[in-house]
Motif scaffolding. Structure first.
Motif, PDB file in Angstrom:
ATOM      1  N   GLU A   1      53.122  45.406  23.408  1.00 55.71           N
ATOM      2  CA  GLU A   1      51.616  45.740  22.471  1.00 55.71           C
ATOM      3  C   GLU A   1      50.882  44.794  21.857  1.00 55.71           C
ATOM      4  O   GLU A   1      49.457  44.649  21.571  1.00 55.71           O
ATOM      5  CB  GLU A   1      52.385  46.280  20.891  1.00 55.71           C
ATOM      6  N   ARG A   2      51.131  43.335  22.036  1.00 53.21           N
ATOM      7  CA  ARG A   2      50.800  41.980  22.633  1.00 53.21           C
ATOM      8  C   ARG A   2      49.502  42.194  24.077  1.00 53.21           C
ATOM      9  O   ARG A   2      49.757  42.109  24.905  1.00 53.21           O
ATOM     10  CB  ARG A   2      51.930  40.633  22.812  1.00 53.21           C
ATOM     11  N   LEU A   3      47.966  42.238  23.395  1.00 49.06           N
ATOM     12  CA  LEU A   3      47.486  42.066  24.611  1.00 49.06           C
ATOM     13  C   LEU A   3      47.445  40.550  24.862  1.00 49.06           C
ATOM     14  O   LEU A   3      47.148  39.234  24.250  1.00 49.06           O
ATOM     15  CB  LEU A   3      46.224  41.835  24.121  1.00 49.06           C
ATOM     16  N   ILE A   4      47.665  40.325  26.160  1.00 50.61           N
ATOM     17  CA  ILE A   4      47.566  39.025  26.738  1.00 50.61           C
ATOM     18  C   ILE A   4      46.428  38.047  27.545  1.00 50.61           C
ATOM     19  O   ILE A   4      45.747  37.146  27.325  1.00 50.61           O
ATOM     20  CB  ILE A   4      48.442  38.909  28.132  1.00 50.61           C
ATOM     21  N   SER A   5      45.478  39.698  28.111  1.00 49.64           N
ATOM     22  CA  SER A   5      44.425  38.484  29.247  1.00 49.64           C
ATOM     23  C   SER A   5      43.110  39.941  29.443  1.00 49.64           C
ATOM     24  O   SER A   5      44.177  41.339  29.410  1.00 49.64           O
ATOM     25  CB  SER A   5      44.597  38.087  30.327  1.00 49.64           C
ATOM     26  N   HIS A   6      42.498  39.541  29.461  1.00 47.93           N
ATOM     27  CA  HIS A   6      41.607  40.982  30.655  1.00 47.93           C
ATOM     28  C   HIS A   6      41.288  40.416  31.582  1.00 47.93           C
ATOM     29  O   HIS A   6      41.283  39.242  31.719  1.00 47.93           O
ATOM     30  CB  HIS A   6      40.396  41.075  29.713  1.00 47.93           C
ATOM     31  N   CYS A   7      41.603  41.256  32.847  1.00 47.52           N
ATOM     32  CA  CYS A   7      41.503  40.732  33.826  1.00 47.52           C
ATOM     33  C   CYS A   7      40.583  41.977  34.814  1.00 47.52           C
ATOM     34  O   CYS A   7      40.236  43.452  34.809  1.00 47.52           O
ATOM     35  CB  CYS A   7      42.728  40.938  35.169  1.00 47.52           C
ATOM     36  N   LEU A   8      40.103  41.435  35.799  1.00 54.01           N
ATOM     37  CA  LEU A   8      39.334  41.813  36.516  1.00 54.01           C
ATOM     38  C   LEU A   8      39.690  41.983  38.604  1.00 54.01           C
ATOM     39  O   LEU A   8      40.638  40.985  38.408  1.00 54.01           O
ATOM     40  CB  LEU A   8      37.609  41.128  37.230  1.00 54.01           C
ATOM     41  N   ILE A   9      40.489  43.369  38.730  1.00 51.37           N
ATOM     42  CA  ILE A   9      41.421  43.385  39.329  1.00 51.37           C
ATOM     43  C   ILE A   9      41.235  43.978  41.352  1.00 51.37           C
ATOM     44  O   ILE A   9      39.908  44.860  41.334  1.00 51.37           O
ATOM     45  CB  ILE A   9      42.954  43.885  39.471  1.00 51.37           C
ATOM     46  N   VAL A  10      41.333  43.482  42.146  1.00 45.07           N
ATOM     47  CA  VAL A  10      41.646  44.440  43.389  1.00 45.07           C
ATOM     48  C   VAL A  10      42.957  44.909  44.179  1.00 45.07           C
ATOM     49  O   VAL A  10      43.422  43.992  43.690  1.00 45.07           O
ATOM     50  CB  VAL A  10      40.732  43.741  44.448  1.00 45.07           C
ATOM     51  N   ALA A  11      42.900  45.487  44.751  1.00 41.33           N
ATOM     52  CA  ALA A  11      44.187  46.015  45.890  1.00 41.33           C
ATOM     53  C   ALA A  11      44.150  45.400  46.521  1.00 41.33           C
ATOM     54  O   ALA A  11      43.044  45.417  47.557  1.00 41.33           O
ATOM     55  CB  ALA A  11      43.837  47.669  45.398  1.00 41.33           C
ATOM     56  N   SER A  12      45.114  44.805  46.301  1.00 39.69           N
ATOM     57  CA  SER A  12      45.453  43.860  48.010  1.00 39.69           C
ATOM     58  C   SER A  12      46.107  44.345  49.161  1.00 39.69           C
ATOM     59  O   SER A  12      45.525  44.300  50.093  1.00 39.69           O
ATOM     60  CB  SER A  12      46.039  42.534  47.361  1.00 39.69           C
ATOM     61  N   GLU A  13      47.037  44.834  48.398  1.00 45.20           N
ATOM     62  CA  GLU A  13      48.540  45.632  49.641  1.00 45.20           C
ATOM     63  C   GLU A  13      49.426  46.619  49.171  1.00 45.20           C
ATOM     64  O   GLU A  13      49.683  46.517  47.741  1.00 45.20           O
ATOM     65  CB  GLU A  13      48.978  44.842  50.384  1.00 45.20           C
ATOM     66  N   GLU A  14      50.246  47.403  50.196  1.00 43.84           N
ATOM     67  CA  GLU A  14      51.355  47.390  50.121  1.00 43.84           C
ATOM     68  C   GLU A  14      52.564  47.255  50.232  1.00 43.84           C
ATOM     69  O   GLU A  14      52.147  47.258  51.555  1.00 43.84           O
ATOM     70  CB  GLU A  14      51.057  48.903  49.889  1.00 43.84           C
ATOM     71  N   ALA A  15      53.260  46.438  49.824  1.00 42.76           N
ATOM     72  CA  ALA A  15      54.909  46.122  50.819  1.00 42.76           C
ATOM     73  C   ALA A  15      56.102  46.054  49.444  1.00 42.76           C
ATOM     74  O   ALA A  15      55.982  46.556  48.102  1.00 42.76           O
ATOM     75  CB  ALA A  15      54.885  44.665  51.025  1.00 42.76           C
ATOM     76  N   ASP A  16      57.017  46.458  50.119  1.00 47.80           N
ATOM     77  CA  ASP A  16      58.541  46.665  49.810  1.00 47.80           C
ATOM     78  C   ASP A  16      58.531  47.528  48.710  1.00 47.80           C
ATOM     79  O   ASP A  16      58.535  47.406  47.347  1.00 47.80           O
ATOM     80  CB  ASP A  16      58.744  45.420  49.292  1.00 47.80           C
TER      81      ASP A  16
END
Length: 113
Positions: free
Chosen positions: A63-78
């Motif tokens: 329940e503890r907020l660690i960070s705010h992130c701006l993300i993009v999908a990079s790949e699908e693997a495994d």
């Protein structure tokens, strides 16, 4: 501010990041929906391959907020969909003050009724 030697401080930071990677409580929240993080590393994290998200997300440890992130999908693997951070901002426990507060100042004022 830390008064530890740089080597110890760096070691503690590496240990914290390693613990986050192995932590099953890590989750990403976007638009009120939570998604369990399958694995994490310095530059990103992985979710279930069916999850399709992008943009700004919040990263939580339980329940503890660690960070705010701006993300993009990079790949699908495994059997995972991997995401990379474009930007990551660490969450802080306290909000910064934009004025001086005396050390003996009251925290709140209660009105008399």
């Amino acid at each position: 501010m830390s008064f530890l030697p740089k080597e110890i401080s760096d070691g503690l930071e590496r240990a914290r990041k390693l613990a986050e990677r192995k932590n099953p409580k890590l989750k990403v929240c976007i638009d009120g929906q939570n998604h369990r993080v399958l694995s994490a590393w310095d530059d990103g994290f992985a979710l279930d391959p069916d999850v399709r998200i992008r943009g700004r997300v919040a990263l939580y440890d339980g329940e503890r907020l660690i960070s705010h992130c701006l993300i993009v999908a990079s790949e699908e693997a495994d059997g995972e969909r991997r995401f990379e951070y474009k930007r990551i901002t660490e969450a802080v426990e306290e909000q910064p003050l934009d004025f001086y507060r005396a050390p003996d100042a009251p925290v709140a004022l209660l009105e008399q009724h």
